[in-house]
Design a protein around this motif. Sequence first.
Motif, PDB file in Angstrom:
ATOM      1  N   THR A 171      -7.550   8.849  -5.031  1.00  0.00           N
ATOM      2  CA  THR A 171      -7.310  10.148  -4.392  1.00  0.00           C
ATOM      3  C   THR A 171      -7.267  11.301  -5.385  1.00  0.00           C
ATOM      4  O   THR A 171      -7.601  12.432  -5.037  1.00  0.00           O
ATOM      5  CB  THR A 171      -5.984  10.119  -3.612  1.00  0.00           C
ATOM      6  OG1 THR A 171      -4.908   9.820  -4.518  1.00  0.00           O
ATOM      7  CG2 THR A 171      -6.021   9.045  -2.534  1.00  0.00           C
ATOM      8  N   ILE A 211      -1.399   3.200 -12.154  1.00  0.00           N
ATOM      9  CA  ILE A 211      -0.636   3.121 -10.906  1.00  0.00           C
ATOM     10  C   ILE A 211       0.229   1.861 -10.885  1.00  0.00           C
ATOM     11  O   ILE A 211       1.383   1.894 -10.434  1.00  0.00           O
ATOM     12  CB  ILE A 211      -1.571   3.147  -9.685  1.00  0.00           C
ATOM     13  CG1 ILE A 211      -2.490   4.379  -9.737  1.00  0.00           C
ATOM     14  CG2 ILE A 211      -0.772   3.139  -8.390  1.00  0.00           C
ATOM     15  CD1 ILE A 211      -1.765   5.690  -9.875  1.00  0.00           C
ATOM     16  N   ALA A 269       2.152   1.768  -3.492  1.00  0.00           N
ATOM     17  CA  ALA A 269       1.128   2.266  -4.408  1.00  0.00           C
ATOM     18  C   ALA A 269       0.893   3.759  -4.190  1.00  0.00           C
ATOM     19  O   ALA A 269       0.760   4.528  -5.151  1.00  0.00           O
ATOM     20  CB  ALA A 269      -0.167   1.489  -4.214  1.00  0.00           C
ATOM     21  N   ILE A 270       0.853   4.185  -2.922  1.00  0.00           N
ATOM     22  CA  ILE A 270       0.636   5.602  -2.622  1.00  0.00           C
ATOM     23  C   ILE A 270       1.804   6.441  -3.123  1.00  0.00           C
ATOM     24  O   ILE A 270       1.613   7.490  -3.747  1.00  0.00           O
ATOM     25  CB  ILE A 270       0.432   5.797  -1.111  1.00  0.00           C
ATOM     26  CG1 ILE A 270      -0.854   5.106  -0.641  1.00  0.00           C
ATOM     27  CG2 ILE A 270       0.388   7.283  -0.766  1.00  0.00           C
ATOM     28  CD1 ILE A 270      -1.052   5.121   0.855  1.00  0.00           C
ATOM     29  N   ALA A 290      -4.394  -2.320  -3.868  1.00  0.00           N
ATOM     30  CA  ALA A 290      -3.653  -1.166  -3.357  1.00  0.00           C
ATOM     31  C   ALA A 290      -3.563  -0.068  -4.415  1.00  0.00           C
ATOM     32  O   ALA A 290      -3.722   1.116  -4.119  1.00  0.00           O
ATOM     33  CB  ALA A 290      -2.258  -1.604  -2.922  1.00  0.00           C
ATOM     34  N   ALA A 324      -5.073   3.765  -4.224  1.00  0.00           N
ATOM     35  CA  ALA A 324      -4.171   4.904  -4.409  1.00  0.00           C
ATOM     36  C   ALA A 324      -4.611   5.775  -5.567  1.00  0.00           C
ATOM     37  O   ALA A 324      -4.395   6.996  -5.562  1.00  0.00           O
ATOM     38  CB  ALA A 324      -2.742   4.407  -4.636  1.00  0.00           C
ATOM     39  N   ALA A 347      -2.477   9.068   4.962  1.00  0.00           N
ATOM     40  CA  ALA A 347      -3.231   7.835   4.702  1.00  0.00           C
ATOM     41  C   ALA A 347      -4.507   7.766   5.527  1.00  0.00           C
ATOM     42  O   ALA A 347      -5.434   7.025   5.178  1.00  0.00           O
ATOM     43  CB  ALA A 347      -2.359   6.616   4.985  1.00  0.00           C
ATOM     44  N   VAL A 404       0.837  -1.197   0.000  1.00  0.00           N
ATOM     45  CA  VAL A 404       0.000   0.000   0.000  1.00  0.00           C
ATOM     46  C   VAL A 404       0.874   1.249   0.000  1.00  0.00           C
ATOM     47  O   VAL A 404       0.594   2.219  -0.711  1.00  0.00           O
ATOM     48  CB  VAL A 404      -0.958   0.002   1.206  1.00  0.00           C
ATOM     49  CG1 VAL A 404      -1.787   1.280   1.240  1.00  0.00           C
ATOM     50  CG2 VAL A 404      -1.869  -1.212   1.163  1.00  0.00           C
ATOM     51  N   ARG A 405       1.946   1.240   0.770  1.00  0.00           N
ATOM     52  CA  ARG A 405       2.872   2.374   0.777  1.00  0.00           C
ATOM     53  C   ARG A 405       3.440   2.595  -0.625  1.00  0.00           C
ATOM     54  O   ARG A 405       3.516   3.737  -1.111  1.00  0.00           O
ATOM     55  CB  ARG A 405       4.023   2.128   1.743  1.00  0.00           C
ATOM     56  CG  ARG A 405       3.620   1.918   3.186  1.00  0.00           C
ATOM     57  CD  ARG A 405       4.858   1.591   4.008  1.00  0.00           C
ATOM     58  NE  ARG A 405       4.537   1.009   5.298  1.00  0.00           N
ATOM     59  CZ  ARG A 405       5.432   0.451   6.105  1.00  0.00           C
ATOM     60  NH1 ARG A 405       6.709   0.416   5.755  1.00  0.00           N
ATOM     61  NH2 ARG A 405       5.054  -0.071   7.265  1.00  0.00           N
ATOM     62  N   PHE A 436      -7.288   5.238   3.984  1.00  0.00           N
ATOM     63  CA  PHE A 436      -7.187   3.971   3.273  1.00  0.00           C
ATOM     64  C   PHE A 436      -7.769   2.812   4.061  1.00  0.00           C
ATOM     65  O   PHE A 436      -8.261   1.849   3.474  1.00  0.00           O
ATOM     66  CB  PHE A 436      -5.717   3.704   2.925  1.00  0.00           C
ATOM     67  CG  PHE A 436      -5.239   4.486   1.740  1.00  0.00           C
ATOM     68  CD1 PHE A 436      -5.101   3.892   0.504  1.00  0.00           C
ATOM     69  CD2 PHE A 436      -4.937   5.839   1.852  1.00  0.00           C
ATOM     70  CE1 PHE A 436      -4.680   4.609  -0.603  1.00  0.00           C
ATOM     71  CE2 PHE A 436      -4.507   6.565   0.757  1.00  0.00           C
ATOM     72  CZ  PHE A 436      -4.381   5.948  -0.474  1.00  0.00           C
ATOM     73  N   ALA A 445       1.673   6.737  -6.903  1.00  0.00           N
ATOM     74  CA  ALA A 445       0.562   7.552  -7.399  1.00  0.00           C
ATOM     75  C   ALA A 445       0.742   9.029  -7.074  1.00  0.00           C
ATOM     76  O   ALA A 445       0.369   9.889  -7.876  1.00  0.00           O
ATOM     77  CB  ALA A 445      -0.753   7.053  -6.811  1.00  0.00           C
ATOM     78  N   GLU A 446       1.321   9.345  -5.915  1.00  0.00           N
ATOM     79  CA  GLU A 446       1.300  10.723  -5.432  1.00  0.00           C
ATOM     80  C   GLU A 446       2.657  11.390  -5.275  1.00  0.00           C
ATOM     81  O   GLU A 446       2.793  12.578  -5.527  1.00  0.00           O
ATOM     82  CB  GLU A 446       0.558  10.776  -4.086  1.00  0.00           C
ATOM     83  CG  GLU A 446      -0.888  10.317  -4.140  1.00  0.00           C
ATOM     84  CD  GLU A 446      -1.742  11.178  -5.049  1.00  0.00           C
ATOM     85  OE1 GLU A 446      -1.429  12.373  -5.196  1.00  0.00           O
ATOM     86  OE2 GLU A 446      -2.691  10.648  -5.641  1.00  0.00           O
TER      87      GLU A 446
END
Length: 798
Positions: free
Chosen positions: A288, A311, A108-109, A281, A285, A246, A105-106, A258, A112-113
């Motif tokens: 957002t 992503i 993916a974030i 994930a 992500a 998150a 998940v980290r 999340f 994406a960001e």
Amino acid sequence: MQDTHSIAKHFPWSFLFTLKAVWTNCKRRHLLQIAAAIAAFPLVITILVLFYINLGRSDLPDLDAFIRFEPPTIGHVYDAQGQVLLELARERRQVIQYKDIPEVVRQAILSAEDENFFSHSGVDYSVFLRVLAKSNPRAIFSRHKTSIGGAPPERVLVFPQGGSTITQQLVRGYFLQRLTSTENAAVAQHHGLLPRVVACFIGAPSTNKLLRKLEEMRLSLWIEKEMEKHYESKQKAKEELFARYASFIYLGNGRYGFAAASKFYFGKSIDTFTPDDADKAALLAGITKSPGEYAPTGSDLQKPLRRRNQILALMATNHFISSDTALRFQQIPIHVATHATEPIAAPAAAENVLEELKALAVHLSPGDSPEIGVRQLLDGHIQIYSTVDNRIQRIANTALDHGLKLYEERHTRTVGLIQGSVVVLRNSDSAILAESGGRGLYKGHSSSYSDYNRVTQSIRQPGSAMKPIVYLAAFRQGAFDLNTLVPDEPISVVVARNRPLKWISNFDGEFKGMIPARQALAESRNAVAVWLAEQIGMASVLQTALDLGIRTRLQPYPTTALGASEVSLLELANAFRMMASGVLADPHVIDRIEHTQGAVVYRFESPCCAQATTDSGLSMIQEGLRGVVRIPSGTAHALDSRAFPIPVMGKTGTTSNYRDALFVGSTFGPGGITVAVRIGFDDNRTLGRQETGGRAALPVFREIMLKIYQEKLVGPAPPFPVDMEKNIDAYLSGDRPGKEQTPPLDSPAVVGLAKIVTDGCRGATDFLPTNPCPPPGNSVHPIYHTKNERGHAVFTND
């Protein structure tokens, strides 16, 4: 000798050439100096900006609450029956610690960001060139061209979206909500000469966005340093910021963070994600960026799928997963939990609760304790009890969907595109009992996503629903009544200078000559409405509209009598509610606010002004609108049947070229209710020929009224006064002839207004005064800010 003569002959020209060379050399030096100054100006501005961002440390927000980031309790908005209408934030915003966020998940974030999150200091300067490459400098020149050409410039942003780090996004949502919410305003939101000068070149929205971005960067650099000091480690500070992001970010369907989104969309806890859940994930992500577009809700999952796959590709680019793994996950279809779709029954009403709460926070005295505001609700410190009745709300939603489907059956190419809105008001105090700002499913997405409430924010023409206000203005002057003979004859009006006169026609293309005013109102004769407005003066019409609570600016032209000026549906509904009841009140949706410990910190106080018992103008418009239903040629005569045994008054409305169809109607007196319906397309296209208010909107009104009273949700339907019904009976039987035609008035001055009795007021007041009697206690009647379809603020008629 020859040389001397040659020199003498050419000396003047040589001298001139020498002077020209000297002048050119001086001019070149000046030009070089000017060019150097121009070239240095951006450098100076850049240095000042960098100084402000990196070293400017004035007017900083309080960081203590942000550092604590305490898990909040639950904030509830209840309906009138005590049922939960909305749960805000703290149950749906599940706070999560960094250690509980799985690595996939980290990754993916970050992909994406903000892939450089753990290396920069709050601002990623490496993305500046990419952002500048996407900028739109042509917008500056196109803006000036349109201004020179005379047409109003469109709101074109010079700077693109994107480029914000995770820290910047967190700062924007936590500290800069006000600046962010107003950055698209048509005027610069920052004081001082510099913002105004910049706005002249790039426009107010781009200026607001630019200055908000600079403040965002300044606070991001500051907050990262402060967090590093507090946690004594840059890595720890980064982890805390990541966890707050998150937990804070919105991911659609009322889910923040999340952890809450994972349970909602997939039915599983976020801490159970493994590398095999990389597709899930990546999907989370991707939301957002735009929850309304990329949240996997509804039948159309193409946009969420494309965003998820983007992503996954970025995760491969950043070497978090292999290209083969990304390709494998990209082939997996999106599967969401069966309970994922839980649309709010009253998203428009819930939005109004928050807007009214903001207004109360501004208008209540600073000494009120505890504080009242959205943040207190989000923290669970207060609980709100609204006027909305969820039972009536579901009736309104269902009726609107039924009405739109009937229209779609007649126009199959518009399936899923036609829109509508409904509002139900209690006559006694203008409490909002139900409010549908749009259809339940629009273009494949749940309307709970929409931040566009068509009841309060859509400013459109009311059409013939405006005519009762003209008639009331005439009745108030005492020179007209329902039996006055009025001319249904060709009439022309001036629409603009240096333009030909506009001849007014009726819907049926015919003119009936001298007819009673009640017949003209019932049949919605355009020529009569314009004639009346000219006799009494448009100032009288505008004043009556203002007295009835219409605050949107109306144009002082005769065509306003036919509904050419735009109003919101809520304003129109409240005007009809006042005419049905005589009670002065502004619409409200909050009944009371309680502290978590049970103390009532705010309660709406009922208006002190009661119905006018002697005002002939009020009783005449009530009788006239009742005649719209009872008279066989009336535009709402379909409501006078055994299948609809509820006595109502009301008026249809159809705008130019059939763009909107409306019906607004009420049951009688303070004990009744008012229902307003509007049907139309958001892009203002035509509904099609014969799609009138009586055909498209009236069936929605009929279903709502019928079910509300059949289920006994508001008590029995009040009967109209016997005298009113007898007057209509006499007209229908031909026993009451019309009066002689009233000659044109010499003055539009209001004369002979009757007084009304009051309940709880110290003295009597004129019927429908401009300033209604002040409510006691801490009651506040907020004026809803309205916007048109482009998001532009609409001025109020104050």
